[in-house]
Structures are given as structure tokens and as C-alpha cells.
Write an enzyme that holds these catalytic residues in place. Structure first.
Site, PDB file in Angstrom:
ATOM      1  N   CYS B  87       0.905 -42.458  25.154  1.00  0.00           N
ATOM      2  CA  CYS B  87       0.086 -43.457  24.833  1.00  0.00           C
ATOM      3  C   CYS B  87       0.906 -44.733  24.003  1.00  0.00           C
ATOM      4  O   CYS B  87       1.739 -45.168  24.450  1.00  0.00           O
ATOM      5  CB  CYS B  87      -1.056 -43.138  23.764  1.00  0.00           C
ATOM      6  SG  CYS B  87      -2.703 -44.009  23.953  1.00  0.00           S
ATOM      7  N   HIS B 195      -3.175 -37.902  26.878  1.00  0.00           N
ATOM      8  CA  HIS B 195      -2.486 -37.392  25.675  1.00  0.00           C
ATOM      9  C   HIS B 195      -2.515 -35.891  25.899  1.00  0.00           C
ATOM     10  O   HIS B 195      -3.443 -35.099  25.640  1.00  0.00           O
ATOM     11  CB  HIS B 195      -3.590 -37.754  24.460  1.00  0.00           C
ATOM     12  CG  HIS B 195      -3.573 -38.996  23.845  1.00  0.00           C
ATOM     13  ND1 HIS B 195      -2.980 -39.054  22.763  1.00  0.00           N
ATOM     14  CD2 HIS B 195      -4.237 -40.062  24.184  1.00  0.00           C
ATOM     15  CE1 HIS B 195      -3.141 -40.586  22.484  1.00  0.00           C
ATOM     16  NE2 HIS B 195      -3.824 -40.866  23.420  1.00  0.00           N
ATOM     17  N   GLU B 197      -1.405 -33.828  24.074  1.00  0.00           N
ATOM     18  CA  GLU B 197      -1.366 -32.893  22.743  1.00  0.00           C
ATOM     19  C   GLU B 197      -2.953 -32.776  22.402  1.00  0.00           C
ATOM     20  O   GLU B 197      -3.169 -31.986  21.638  1.00  0.00           O
ATOM     21  CB  GLU B 197      -0.502 -33.647  21.716  1.00  0.00           C
ATOM     22  CG  GLU B 197      -1.239 -34.847  21.004  1.00  0.00           C
ATOM     23  CD  GLU B 197      -1.367 -36.047  21.866  1.00  0.00           C
ATOM     24  OE1 GLU B 197      -0.825 -36.071  22.858  1.00  0.00           O
ATOM     25  OE2 GLU B 197      -1.618 -37.173  21.211  1.00  0.00           O
TER      26      GLU B 197
END
Ligand SMILES: Nc1ncnc2c1ncn2[C@@H]1O[C@H](COP(=O)(O)OP(=O)(O)O)[C@@H](O)[C@H]1O
EC number: 6.3.5.3
Lengths: 91, 223, 583, 91
Positions: B87, B195, B197
Site C-alpha cells: 500500500c 494488504h 498482512e
């Protein structure tokens, strides 16, 4: 009927906090540009209008003040120039 | 895998990046502040997290890309070290020239937060080895400036060299060729808008991002 | 004498009635100067002094074993177990949002987040409760889009997920939208911070942005009637900078966790004055501050501006004695403006100096003890008639299917996805139940197995028809929403959005709604740990004052001992059985 | 040493789609400004620099090209004017 090219500059009123300008200024000073101050970040808008000069001027004033800027916190000014033929494209 | 999560002022997925790295890569993953001149000894992965470094002022990632630590990150990348930019981290990578192209405002001008489907286009990279080619995974996006742009020659090169790693199944932001993530020529630097994560625990809805971290671990072992 | 007479004549411009001005003169035994009158006006405004609503607050239950911090601080705090606490509060930014929706809503988010981290808690969720007028009007579209943009701009950038909220439309909010924002923060019990000046000799540290002329008099403005005059108030727009706030947040939490902070408070309504006045009051001590030291953004600022400016992203920190330098060094890393502007004194006055002269010298108590008004409420006959209307004659529609689709198509009921997908609801990787999945959000607490649930609710139409039952129902709905995700309700915060309390029919609504909330909270064992009042939500239509529907928004927090046991509302599979429980 | 006021204009390259410009254009056409076309939204940055003219010019070029704009997708140009005494404030 002619074609006009307008440039509109929108800036935050001087009394209003400009977080973007503040951040850019600080970043520049970290990049060894400590002699730079008073950074203000605004908008620059280009547009093309067709019509008679008088009409277009009135219209541009209206657009600038009521659409392109927010009079609550921004100042705006504009420049207008008549275009011939192909010159329209490009800045 | 020794991981350094870079913190810029305004980073806000730094904690999430660290959490995922500690969960999946190495308990010893640590933060590195942007004013540092060097990375911790033995750093294997540099994780540039998401967020709004410097408030996204000027252009997203622009100011962070010029901070002191980025010299060390570049040197790490030149040595072949792994760099993952997610990002805002992807934006920092393009702004610093570690990856080609640029990320501009989403097509509809709004910030968008939602799960998207990504197709894994290249499984030959260190980041994607545990996926299968063409596999569709679900990973959340959360960005306002994720619209990938590069000039036509660059895009052709990226496509030709298999550097487009993730592609949106349903393009949310107007990115050229539905590009969601790309790797550097050498394959050791990955930038992606979604994302991974945020997709490593079933409790939070998707575990599809785990593959990326597992791949990295595998890549390190086989080095 | 002539000058004092002039001041008295224009007491109204300071937000004081003539009676209040006279009371002030009696209390201090002299004529105040203009700065003092303005400071008193701000401190006694509804926004800071709650002069109309405080007498009603005593009805609220505010205690319980789960309450770590009740009303009176920047935010309430409940114990969720394992040494964890949740700080939470709701606040309105209605009038600023009506004037400039993007910045109005954005600074609303910024303000409530500061209240949370001033408690030593890391903000970890935001909910927003929004009311707009007719959904088809261009003004509503402008306001809705701007408010959503503002919340997204601030919340997304600072990195606190916006996990829930509500949006309803009704013509009564046409000119006066409601923007109520609730924030939650997580803290370890030992990090709980207080808004106090501590002890004599402590220094007072200003940290954050420089002070500009923006938002000047905002406290007075927020309590004044919203009318066409607000056009002239337009320069009163404050611009928020979530980036600055993020730095302030990290710096403040780092300082609190380092144990170098004795007291902390954010500068909200009425800026420097209200924060330092309240902190002095809680300590029962006086202070002296030098206004020349306030960092300014513009040249030539005068005491009135320095004192009352509502520039965003500023805090007051009081260092632990002996740790002053440690605090200043720690703050320096974050590149914030930091300056020691005063100290705590043995006297009990609020004393300000400027250019070597004392420009304000007023008792701290006086500033903090606004006169209280208990008014008389009378129910509006018109509303009573509506409530008592006999509905037995209303025909049942023939095509109920069509009614259902009509209902589903109404913007108040339709999916809010286009709104909540503009908010980052997952940053911090804690959001277990996301917007749209249930009527309450659930966040996990990393490092424990627990979850925290939150919701905000109110049905204003119900409150309009029956303020007592409607407000009680809002509390009950919030509790049901929490129960439905598997959480045990713990406590509430409220945001009382009403019209002009001088009008008996409005005061009636306020009073009855407070009783409704209080009784429901007692039944549900969910004490009130804080709240916010926004009065004068009305506008002039022709010659008539039109009040909004009374809107006591309830924000409720609950806990799940095991977050993996959370429930969502989607049907999970074919062949499952549906039960209807309750009456 | 003198003080200079700089204005920097940053625009998207002509070949790049400008969603913001398009949105403004569409809004204008709904507002009965159908004669407006070619709307492009860019940035307008004001800054103050001190130094000798030669130094400041080189510096401004550097800042404009390497910080204030991203050459991958933006064009930038600047104007520089020397300021005297008090005139600096305002504008
Ligand atoms: N302004 C908002 N911001 C964030 N989430 C919202 C907002 N409005 C509604 N939501 C979310 O959308 C979902 C549906 O909300 P709502 O339509 O109010 O449901 P209900 O009427 O059933 O309570 C909930 O998860 C709620 O939290």
C-alpha cells in the site's frame, strides 16, 4: 463564438492552516533546502470554454467562485486567454 | 527471516506489518525509524508498511521516499535483499525508483476498503512460490491512491518479463492492466496495493495472504 | 464606568446573558475586562459548562464495579479484565459540519480521538452516527458526501478503523445535520491518565500545532442558534491535519507510558482556556500562564485569540516534577511545537499575563462552575396528539411485498456499504466483525483472547413521539446489538442532540429522554461514563424555529471473554433453523 | 542575498487520464456549463526562497523536478520573481 482557455488558481485563505504546505516545507528543510519558507499548496485547474468573451468571463467567475473553490476557506483567481485553432492543446 | 519494518511519521500499518512478520516470519522482527542511516545487522526482509507517511501530503509516499533510511533500503535491494512494500509502502517504492511506475488517485476518487480477489500471475518469485499459477486469493484493499500507471513501454516490459505478480480480478481503482502488484527485474522487491498482512488469520476473515510470507521463508531457505 | 456599561450591553456577544454578566460582577467584586468576559462566556457556554443539561445528569447511574473512570474526565473508562481498560466517548460536531462538512466532520474525529489518547488509551475504533435531511435534496448529498469524506480523510489517515455507525434521513435535519462520532481506546490500567494540573510548582507544557485564528469563538458558535447568520461565521472553519494528530498521539502515549506525565488534556472547544481551566479545577489549584509564549501561526495575535482559538491538534501536558526535561526531549523526536507556558501556583486563580501585564485574573472555581438552569418542560400538544392517534383505522396495505421493497429501498434502511467502504475498517488488524456483518462491531484485544464490541444507536422518530420510551429503547437496542454479537454490555456514553432548551417542549424532551436513558441503564447495568450535549439544533424557517427530532445517540461498549465465540448475522447454511425469541 | 517568490504548477501529463478533471467537468455540465471542456486539475504551489538568483534558480528547478512533481506522470513548470521588502507578505 470563440474558444477560451482558462487557468484557475485556488489557494487556502492566508489565515487557514495549510497542513500540506507545512509538511512540504518541513520535508524540504530536511532535504537541505532550509532557505525555503512560506510553502502553500493549492490547486491549479485548466479548462476550455466556448462562447462570447463577456459570457465566458461571467461564467468563469461563477464557476471559479462557486464550484472550483470553497469560499469558506479558499481564495481563487483566474486568467483567461482566447485561443486560435490548434493552439488549444498543450499548456 | 530477520525483518525490519520501516516506520515513517504517519505510517499506520507499521504495527500490523510487525504483527504479521512476528507471527509468520520471525519473533525478532523489529521497527526501524526513518531517520536511521542503516538497517539492523543481518536484515533479510525490509517491510515498508501501509499508512499515510507524512499524511500523504504532496503525493503519497513522496516525502518518505526521500528519507535517510531509504538509502539503506536501496543498498539492501541492490545486494539482492528482499523488500516488501504494501500500500503506502508500494507508493514509497515507486517514488524512490525501486519499482517503475506511479500510483495515482483511484478512478472514482474515493478511498476504498474492502476485500478484493487477486489472481496470482507469476509463481516463480520469492513472494509467490507457495501459490499456484492463476490461483485466485482474497486480500483486502484500503487505499485512495492505488491506480497504477506506467508508460506503455514500461507496462509492456513488466508484462513481458512476468513482473506483474498480482492482478485484480475485478479492477477497483482503474489500474492499468488490472495491476495490483509488481516485482523488480531481479524479483527481490515486491510492491502491492492490497494488504496481505491483513489476511493471515482466519479470525479476521481471510488467510490467503499467508502464502506470501510462507513463500518468502521458503525462498530464504533455498538460497 | 462607561466602558463597563458597554461591556454589559454586549454581554451577549460573549455568550452571556445580562443576568450572567451581573452575576459575574457580583462574584468577582469588580467589572471584568473584555477578555475575562469572553473567557467566562466560553466556559459557561453549554458546550463547556453544560448549564442547561448538568442538573439532569444526576439522574444517570454512573458507578459499577466495571467503571474505572466515570463522567468528568476526557472520557469514561471501563475494565474489561486482564488488566485492560477501554476508554470511550462520543462527541458531536453538528454545527461545524453544517457549515463545512468535510472539515467539520474531520475535526470532529480529531477532537474525540484526542479525548481518548488524553486518557492514556490507544484509539482503536471509531463509530459515526449521522443524520441528514431529505435524501433527495442536493444539500443532503453535499453534506453526506462531505461528512463521509471528512471522516474518511481523518480516520483513514490517522489509522484508526471506523468500524460502525448509523445513517438516517429525516427532513428535520435538513439544515442541521448531526455528526456524532464515538471513539474507543485500549489501555493498561496502570497507564490511565488524568486531566489534572497535579501539584504546586508543576509546569504546563503546550504541545502540537501552532495557534491560529481559526475556529475562534467556536464554543460560543456551537451553542448559538444556527441561522442565516452562520454564513457570516464561515471563516470560523478549522482545518484538521490527521498527520499532525498522529504524531501527537504517538508522542502523548509514549510520554504517558514513560511515566513522565502527571496530567494531560486536549485543547478542544474554547481551546487553551477550557483545557487549562478544567485541569486547574480538578487539581483545586491556580495557575499562571504567559500568553506571549503560545506558539502562533500568524503575527499580531491578541489575548482573546490566543485564549479561545480552536486550532486543532494541540494538547496540554503537565510533566511529573523532576521529569520536565525528559518529557521535552521525548516530544522533540516527533517534531512538534513544544513550549513551557506556565506553572501551577498556590493560589486559586486563573491568571494570564501578556506583555508583562496580568490580562486575566479570575477564580478557577468561578470559571468551572457555570450557573445551572433547571427549566420546566411541557409536552407539545401537537406531538402528544400524534402519539395518541388511534391507529386502528389505518388500513393494512394489500401488497405487503411491495411495501417491503419500498422499505428496503429507503436510504435509512438500505445498505450502507457505499459509505462504510470509504472508511478503513480494518487497519490495526483487530476488526473481527466488520461493518455490514452485524449491528455491532467487534475488535479483538491482541495479546489476550478477549474481544470488545461497540455500537451506536438511536431511533429519533420514536424519541420524538415518546422521549422517555424512545430514549430507553435506544439503550435497549444498543444492548441487543451487543448481545447479538455475543458481547456482555458494560457501559454507555451518550450524545444528547436536542433543540433550544429555553423552549418548554424541547426541555421536556431532554428531561424525559434523560430519565429514559437513566432507567434503561439501571435495568441493564450499563452505567453512563460520559457524554456530550449539543443543544440549539434547530433552524429558522420563515419566522418559525424548527427543532430537530430529539436525538439522544447511545454509544455502548461490551466485552467478549472469548472473541472466537462472536456471532454475525448472516445465515450460515442450508437446513439451519431460525428461532424468534422475545415477545 | 535576496528573497524570491516562486510559483510552481504541476499538471498530469496530457496522455494520462485525469479522473478529478473528468469529475469536475461532469459536475459542471450538470450545472448547465456544458460549454466547458478539457478540465484538468493540477497543483499550484507557492514558496519563498532566499539566496542569490543563480542559486535559487538552480535550487527551484531541482525542487520542482525532484520533489514537487513526479516525472512519471506529471509535468511541472515554475515562475520566479524577486521580492522587495515588505511585499513578501500577502499575494
Ligand atoms: N456511518 C457509518 N459508518 C460506518 N458504518 C456504518 C455507518 N452506517 C452504518 N454502518 C454499518 O452498516 C451496517 C448496517 O447498519 P444499519 O443500516 O444502521 O443497520 P441496522 O439498521 O440494521 O442497525 C452496520 O454494520 C453499521 O455499523
Amino acid at each position: 463564438m470563440s474558444t477560451f482557455k482558462a487557468k484557475v488558481f485556488v489557494t487556502l485563505k492566508p489565515s487557514i492552516l495549510d497542513p500540506q504546505g507545512r509538511t512540504v516545507e518541513r520535508a524540504l528543510s530536511h532535504l537541505d533546502h532550509g532557505n525555503v519558507s512560506g510553502v502553500r499548496v493549492g490547486k491549479y485547474i485548466e479548462l476550455t470554454l466556448s462562447g462570447s468573451r463577456a459570457e465566458v468571463e461571467a461564467q468563469l467567475k461563477d464557476i471559479t467562485e462557486n464550484v472550483l473553490s470553497n469560499p469558506v476557506m479558499e481564495d481563487a483567481r483566474w486568467e483567461l486567454s482566447e485561443q486560435q485553432g490548434e493552439e488549444l492543446v498543450g499548456a | 527471516m530477520k525483518t525490519a519494518v520501516i516506520q515513517f511519521p504517519g505510517s499506520n500499518c507499521d504495527g500490523d506489518a510487525l504483527h504479521a512478520a512476528q507471527l509468520l516470519l520471525d519473533q525478532g522482527a523489529q521497527f526501524v525509524w526513518h531517520t536511521e542511516a542503516g538497517l539492523p545487522q543481518g536484515t533479510e526482509l525490509v517491510f515498508l508498511p501501509g499508512g499515510f507517511s507524512y499524511g500523504d501530503h504532496l503525493r503519497s509516499g513522496a516525502i518518505a521516499a526521500r528519507s535517510p533510511i531509504m538509502q539503506a533500503v536501496k543498498a539492501h535491494a541492490e545486494r539482492g535483499g528482499f523488500v516488501l512494500g504494501v500500500c503506502n509502502g508500494f507508493q514509497v517504492l515507486t517514488e524512490s525508483g525501486l519499482l517503475p511506475g506511479a500510483l495515482s488517485r483511484n478512478r472514482d476518487l474515493h478511498f476504498l476498503c474492502r476485500p478484493v480477489h487477486l489472481r496470482v500471475e507469476n509463481t516463480g518469485t520469492a513472494f509467490t512460490g507457495t501459490y499456484t499459477k492463476g490461483q485466485v486469493i482474497e486480500v483486502p484493499i484500503a487505499h485512495g491512491e492505488g491506480n497504477y500507471y506506467a508508460d506503455p513501454e514500461t507496462v509492456a516490459r513488466l508484462e513481458g518479463e512476468g513482473q506483474v505478480v498480482f492482478r485484480y480480478v475485478d479492477n477497483p481503482n482503474g489500474s492499468l492492466n488490472d495491476i495490483a502488484g509488481i516485482v523488480s527485474e531481479r524479483g527481490n522487491v515486491l510492491g502491492m496495493m492490497p494488504h496481505p498482512e491483513r489476511a493471515v488469520e482466519a479470525l479476521l476473515g481471510s488467510e490467503d495472504g499467508r502464502g506470501l510470507f510462507d513463500s518468502l521463508k521458503g525462498a530464504l531457505v533455498s538460497r | 464606568m462607561t466602558q463597563a456599561a458597554t461591556l454589559r450591553d454586549r454581554a451577549g456577544t460573549f455568550g452571556l446573558s445580562t443576568e450572567e454578566f451581573d452575576l459575574l460582577v457580583t462574584r468577582i467584586g469588580r467589572e471584568p475586562n473584555a477578555l475575562e468576559a469572553a473567557i467566562v462566556g466560553a466556559m459557561w457556554s453549554e458546550h463547556c459548562g453544560y448549564k442547561n443539561s448538568r442538573p439532569l445528569f444526576r439522574h444517570f447511574p454512573t458507578t459499577g464495579p466495571q467503571v474505572l473512570q466515570g463522567p468528568g474526565e476526557n472520557a469514561g473508562v471501563v475494565d474489561i479484565g486482564d488488566g485492560w481498560g477501554v476508554a470511550f466517548k462520543m462527541e458531536s460536531h453538528n454545527h461545524p459540519s453544517a457549515v463545512e462538512p468535510v472539515q467539520g466532520a474531520a475535526t470532529g474525529v480529531g477532537g474525540i480521538l484526542r479525548d481518548i489518547f488524553a486518557m492514556g488509551a490507544r484509539p482503536f475504533a471509531v463509530l459515526d452516527s449521522l443524520r441528514f435531511g431529505n435524501p433527495d435534496s442536493p444539500r443532503t448529498r453535499f453534506l453526506l458526501n462531505g461528512v463521509v469524506e471528512g471522516i474518511a480523510h481523518y480516520g483513514n489517515a490517522i489509522g484508526v478503523p471506523t468500524v460502525g455507525g448509523e445513517v438516517t434521513f429525516h427532513p428535520s435535519y435538513q439544515e442541521n445535520p448531526l455528526v456524532n462520532v464515538m471513539a474507543l481506546g485500549l489501555l493498561r490500567h496502570e497507564d490511565l491518565a488524568k486531566g489534572t494540573m497535579g501539584e504546586v510548582g508543576n509546569t504546563i507544557v503546550y504541545v502540537g500545532s501552532k495557534t491560529g485564528r481559526d475556529g475562534l469563538g467556536g464554543a460560543v458558535f456551537a451553542s448559538a442558534d444556527l441561522s442565516n447568520a452562520s454564513q457570516a461565521d464561515r471563516p470560523a472553519v478549522q482545518v484538521g491535519d490527521p498527520f499532525m494528530e498522529k504524531l501527537l498521539l504517538e508522542a502523548t502515549l509514549e510520554a504517558i507510558q514513560a511515566g513522565v506525565v502527571a496530567g494531560v488534556q486536549d485543547m478542544g472547544a474554547a481551546g487553551l482556556v477550557s483545557s487549562t481551566c478544567e485541569m486547574a479545577y480538578r487539581a483545586g489549584l491556580g495557575i499562571t500562564m504567559d500568553l506571549d509564549l503560545v506558539p502562533t501561526r500568524e503575527d499580531g495575535m491578541v489575548p482573546m485569540e490566543l485564549c479561545l482559538s480552536e486550532s486543532q491538534e494541540r494538547m496540554i501536558l503537565v510533566p511529573v516534577p523532576g521529569k520536565e526535561q525528559e518529557l521535552l526531549d521525548l516530544l522533540a523526536k516527533w517534531e512538534l511545537d513544544v513550549v513551557t507556558i506556565g506553572q501551577v501556583e498556590g493560589h486559586t486563580n486563573y491568571r494570564l499575563t501578556w506583555r508583562g501585564e496580568v490580562v486575566c485574573d479570575l477564580p478557577v472555581d468561578l470559571l468551572n462552575e457555570a450557573p445551572k438552569y433547571t427549566r420546566e418542560g411541557i409536552e407539545s400538544e401537537e406531538i402528544r396528539a400524534k402519539r395518541e392517534r388511534d391507529l386502528s383505522g389505518v388500513p393494512v396495505p394489500g401488497d405487503l411485498g411491495a411495501v417491503l421493497t419500498d422499505l428496503l429501498a429507503h436510504p435509512t434502511i438500505a445498505s450502507k456499504r457505499p459509505i462504510y467502504q470509504r472508511f478503513d475498517h480494518q487497519v490495526m488488524t483487530n476488526t473481527v466483525v466488520v461493518p455490514g456483518a452485524a449491528d455491532a462491531a467487534v475488535m479483538r484485544v491482541k495479546g489476550s483472547g478477549m474481544g470488545v464490541a461497540a455500537t451506536s444507536d438511536c431511533n429519533p422518530r420514536f424519541v420524538y413521539l415518546d422521549p422517555y420510551a424512545g430514549a430507553a429503547a435506544a439503550v435497549a437496542e444498543a444492548a441487543r446489538n451487543l448481545a447479538c454479537v455475543g458481547a456482555t454490555p458494560l457501559a454507555i456514553t451518550d450524545n444528547l442532540n436536542f433543540g433550544n432548551p429555553h423552549r418548554p417542549e424541547v426541555y421536556y424532551q431532554l428531561e424525559r429522554a434523560v430519565h429514559g436513558i437513566a432507567d434503561a441503564c439501571r435495568h441493564l447495568n450499563t452505567p453512563v461514563t460520559g457524554g456530550n450535549v449539543s443543544l440549539y439544533n434547530q433552524y429558522t424557517e420563515g419566522d418559525e424555529r424548527v427543532a430537530i427530532h430529539p436525538t439522544p445517540t447511545i454509544g455502548m461498549v461490551g466485552v467478549l471473554p472469548d472473541v472466537t465465540k462472536r456471532a454475525t448475522m448472516d445465515l450460515k447454511g442450508e437446513g439451519h433453523t431460525l428461532y424468534l425469541i422475545g415477545e
